[in-house]
Design an enzyme around this catalytic site. Structure first.
Site, PDB file in Angstrom:
ATOM      1  N   SER A   1      26.168  12.301 -49.566  1.00 10.40           N
ATOM      2  CA  SER A   1      26.055  10.863 -49.620  1.00 10.40           C
ATOM      3  C   SER A   1      27.128  10.231 -50.501  1.00 10.40           C
ATOM      4  CB  SER A   1      24.642  10.507 -50.085  1.00 10.40           C
ATOM      5  OG  SER A   1      24.358   9.156 -49.944  1.00 10.40           O
TER       6      SER A   1
ATOM      7  N   LYS B   1      26.182  14.055 -45.115  1.00 11.87           N
ATOM      8  CA  LYS B   1      25.305  12.895 -44.926  1.00 11.87           C
ATOM      9  C   LYS B   1      26.170  11.642 -44.834  1.00 11.87           C
ATOM     10  CE  LYS B   1      21.391  10.358 -46.857  1.00 11.87           C
ATOM     11  NZ  LYS B   1      22.059   9.065 -47.057  1.00 11.87           N
TER      12      LYS B   1
END
Length: 440
Positions: free
Chosen positions: A296, A321
């Site tokens: 992320s 991600k």
């Protein structure tokens, strides 16, 4: 409903769902959709005809189950619902401080229930009272908490400043419940750990982007290491699962002088979300450490540093991600974490689970070896089954049905005491050792 934050991590619910559908431009009305009607009918039938009369608390659980069911149907691992207690707890975490006892907790049982102390912060109530890593919390203020979800245990331990909380624990080697009376104090979450290594090489570990103080803690660490004579920097994003997108942008700005940092791509548009503004905190040589748990916001920073040529990445392929969520307040006090956008690197690379971000120098993360485990059936009851791996022999004993299983116990990962001082071991950390070679 109010959007609260962009993360790259009740009572009137049915009415709220109807309202949301009715107000979607061009969408079929919820009340005219047969499945929407069936949902309302199901709730009404449970309320009026179910064998047991449900009180309001039980009815609220039914409605919350409906929310979870809708989200589960999406099949999206990054979209989720948080009930009111968890939503309030997350707000405290985002602020980076709360009132508690100064202990890091992990689930005590599989499935996320119970609580076990994973780490202690020196100088705070839990440490001062003599609680230990490994203690299993079984009581909070006399209430059995062994079957509660971890978030429920945490919410019971946290509370107003200066108030008392009594913790009961089970400790290895002692069958009695040990009880500790503690006074809640301010706990500040430290996400940045630092150290100055030989040859004036600075080391900064960023554990997460999960609160609003991350970038200020990073800047303070850089400033302190500069005063100590830092000439080169190792920036460690391993095991950093991400957090707030804004913090990811701020961290990248600390190293990148100019140019795009990240783009966001929604259903309807792709736009530049943030770019460097010349407020660089460190412009000297640096390398970045990543592994399969870097995700992320970590990938946003790593991708930006790699695309701009600012730093070389050393380690393993990242998690992959490449989507972000909005956290939306719901009418019952809970919140909805909903995937609403994809993010792209400065070169507009999309990050997928298959590819992640590939490091410039690939090195396997050897800090925490994978335990040996095996299982099977068909052995003679009571027989000993052996397996030899790399010259070491492991044994398991078959039960009365002929089944056997073995799982190698491994020591717990060393826990940081939240002091901001990093624990480094280049001799037993292949990625860190290679990073030192790259800088030298």
């Amino acid at each position: 409903m109010k959007k609260r934050a962009w993360i790259i991590i009740g009572g009137a619910v049915v009415a709220a769902l109807v309202y949301a559908q009715l107000n979607r431009g061009g969408a079929e009305s919820f009340s005219r959709n047969p499945n929407g009607q069936a949902l309302i009918e199901t709730y009404s039938l449970i309320q009026d005809q179910y064998l047991k009369t449900l009180d309001q608390t039980q009815l609220n659980k039914v409605l919350e189950g409906g929310i979870r069911g809708m989200l589960n149907a999406l099949g999206d691992e990054f979209t989720s619902y948080s009930p009111p207690a968890r939503a309030a707890q997350r707000q405290e975490d985002l602020r980076g401080e709360f009132f508690g006892i100064g202990a890091t907790l992990a689930p005590a049982q599989q499935g996320g229930t119970g609580a076990q102390i994973q780490g202690l912060i020196r100088g705070l109530p839990a440490f001062n009272a003599g609680l230990r890593v490994g203690d299993q919390i079984v009581e909070v203020n006399g209430e059995d908490v062994t079957k509660l979800d971890l978030e429920e245990v945490v919410s019971k331990i946290r509370g107003p400043r200066g108030t008392k909380v009594t913790i009961g624990v089970k400790r290895e080697g002692n069958n009695a419940v040990l009880r500790f009376e503690l006074i809640r104090e301010l706990v500040k979450i430290i996400e940045v750990n630092k150290a100055l290594l030989p040859d004036n090489i600075g080391y900064i570990e960023l554990r997460s982007f999960a609160n609003i103080n991350v970038s200020s803690q990073l800047n303070a660490a850089i400033s302190d290491l500069r005063k100590q004579g830092m000439q080169k920097l190792i920036f460690d994003l391993r095991d950093n699962g991400g957090g707030l997108l804004d913090q990811g942008c701020s961290v990248a700005k600390a190293f990148i002088k100019e140019g795009p940092i990240v783009y966001t791509k929604t259903r309807s548009e792709t736009r530049l979300y943030c770019e460097a503004n010349g407020q660089v905190q460190w412009s000297g040589p640096m390398v970045v450490l990543v592994n399969g748990n870097s995700a992320s916001a970590s990938e946003i920073v790593a991708g930006a540093l790699q695309d701009t040529g600012r730093a070389k990445l050393v380690g393993e392929k990242t998690f992959g991600k490449g989507v972000g969520q909005n956290v939306i307040d719901l009418a019952n006090g809970g919140d909805l974490t909903l995937v609403t956008f994809q993010w792209l690197t400065p070169k507009k690379r999309a990050i997928t689970r298959d590819q992640g971000i590939q490091p410039d120098v690939v090195v396997r993360d050897n800090r925490f070896p994978v335990p040996v485990s095996f299982e099977g059936t068909g052995a003679k009851p009571g027989a000993t089954v052996t397996l030899t791996v790399d010259g070491k022999t492991y044994t398991a004993k078959a039960d009365e049905t002929g089944k056997y299983a073995f799982s190698q116990p491994l020591p717990a990962r060393p826990a940081n005491d939240n002091s901001g001082n990093a624990m480094v071991d280049p001799q037993n950390d292949a990625i860190l050792a290679r990073a030192l070679q790259e800088l030298k």
